[in-house]
Design an enzyme around this catalytic site. Sequence first.
Site, PDB file in Angstrom:
ATOM      1  N   VAL A  65      83.455  29.698  58.717  1.00 36.44           N
ATOM      2  CA  VAL A  65      82.578  30.766  58.243  1.00 36.44           C
ATOM      3  C   VAL A  65      83.446  31.696  57.409  1.00 36.44           C
ATOM      4  CG1 VAL A  65      81.169  32.754  58.928  1.00 36.44           C
ATOM      5  CG2 VAL A  65      81.075  30.626  60.271  1.00 36.44           C
ATOM      6  N   PHE A  66      82.940  32.108  56.230  1.00 33.61           N
ATOM      7  CA  PHE A  66      83.667  33.058  55.393  1.00 33.61           C
ATOM      8  C   PHE A  66      83.049  34.436  55.552  1.00 33.61           C
ATOM      9  CE2 PHE A  66      84.344  35.309  51.317  1.00 33.61           C
ATOM     10  CZ  PHE A  66      85.722  35.347  51.332  1.00 33.61           C
ATOM     11  N   GLY A  67      83.883  35.409  55.934  1.00 28.24           N
ATOM     12  CA  GLY A  67      83.444  36.790  56.078  1.00 28.24           C
ATOM     13  C   GLY A  67      84.085  37.668  55.019  1.00 28.24           C
ATOM     14  N   GLY A  76      82.641  41.149  54.451  1.00 27.75           N
ATOM     15  CA  GLY A  76      82.280  42.541  54.732  1.00 27.75           C
ATOM     16  C   GLY A  76      82.423  42.825  56.209  1.00 27.75           C
ATOM     17  N   SER A  77      81.315  43.131  56.865  1.00 24.83           N
ATOM     18  CA  SER A  77      81.393  43.488  58.285  1.00 24.83           C
ATOM     19  C   SER A  77      81.855  42.326  59.159  1.00 24.83           C
ATOM     20  CB  SER A  77      80.050  44.021  58.784  1.00 24.83           C
ATOM     21  OG  SER A  77      79.041  43.046  58.665  1.00 24.83           O
ATOM     22  N   GLU A 121      72.064  37.753  59.050  1.00 26.45           N
ATOM     23  CA  GLU A 121      72.193  37.844  57.598  1.00 26.45           C
ATOM     24  C   GLU A 121      70.929  37.503  56.797  1.00 26.45           C
ATOM     25  OE1 GLU A 121      74.880  39.178  56.406  1.00 26.45           O
ATOM     26  OE2 GLU A 121      76.040  39.120  58.257  1.00 26.45           O
TER      27      GLU A 121
END
Length: 174
Positions: free
Chosen positions: A3-5, A7-8, A83
């Site tokens: 998973v690419f994060g 922001g939060s 999201e």
Amino acid sequence: MWVFGFGSLVWNPGFPYAEARVATLAGYARRFCVHTHDHRGTWQCPGLVLGLVPAGGEVCRGMGFRVAPGREAEAQAYLDRRELGDSVYERAWLPVEVGGREETALTYVANPEHPRCRLDFSVREAAAIIQRATGPSGPNTEYVARTREGLLAIGVREPHLEALAEQLGLPADA
């Protein structure tokens, strides 16, 4: 599954993961461009949060989270609820560089055509929106501060985020 994060998720992933590493996504940029009413604002006073938008020639550094085998469906279901609730974001599987290898990562990209996505905010306009907004997850300024702190902790300093933090009066050494 990765998973690419950007922001939060950098500072509050909210799902179980087996590994976390700095990750890079080419061709996209992190921007304060999404009006929010569900976490950091309300319908009466929307906030402004980050969106990941296509940007040729740019690179976005964030966090890659490897989900433990057997937990992929659980993680994706959680992230989809978090999201995809208002259709500004779209699920995408994009190539990211993590630890010197290319991996395909679940990523949530803002739809620039959505009416609540606007890419032309000045720093002053963005700060004015953020300064007055508070939602169920807390003040919009807290989102900016925590995101900035999370990015600084992994060595990411972006001029537009620093300019916004300055406009909001956040501490320079955060």
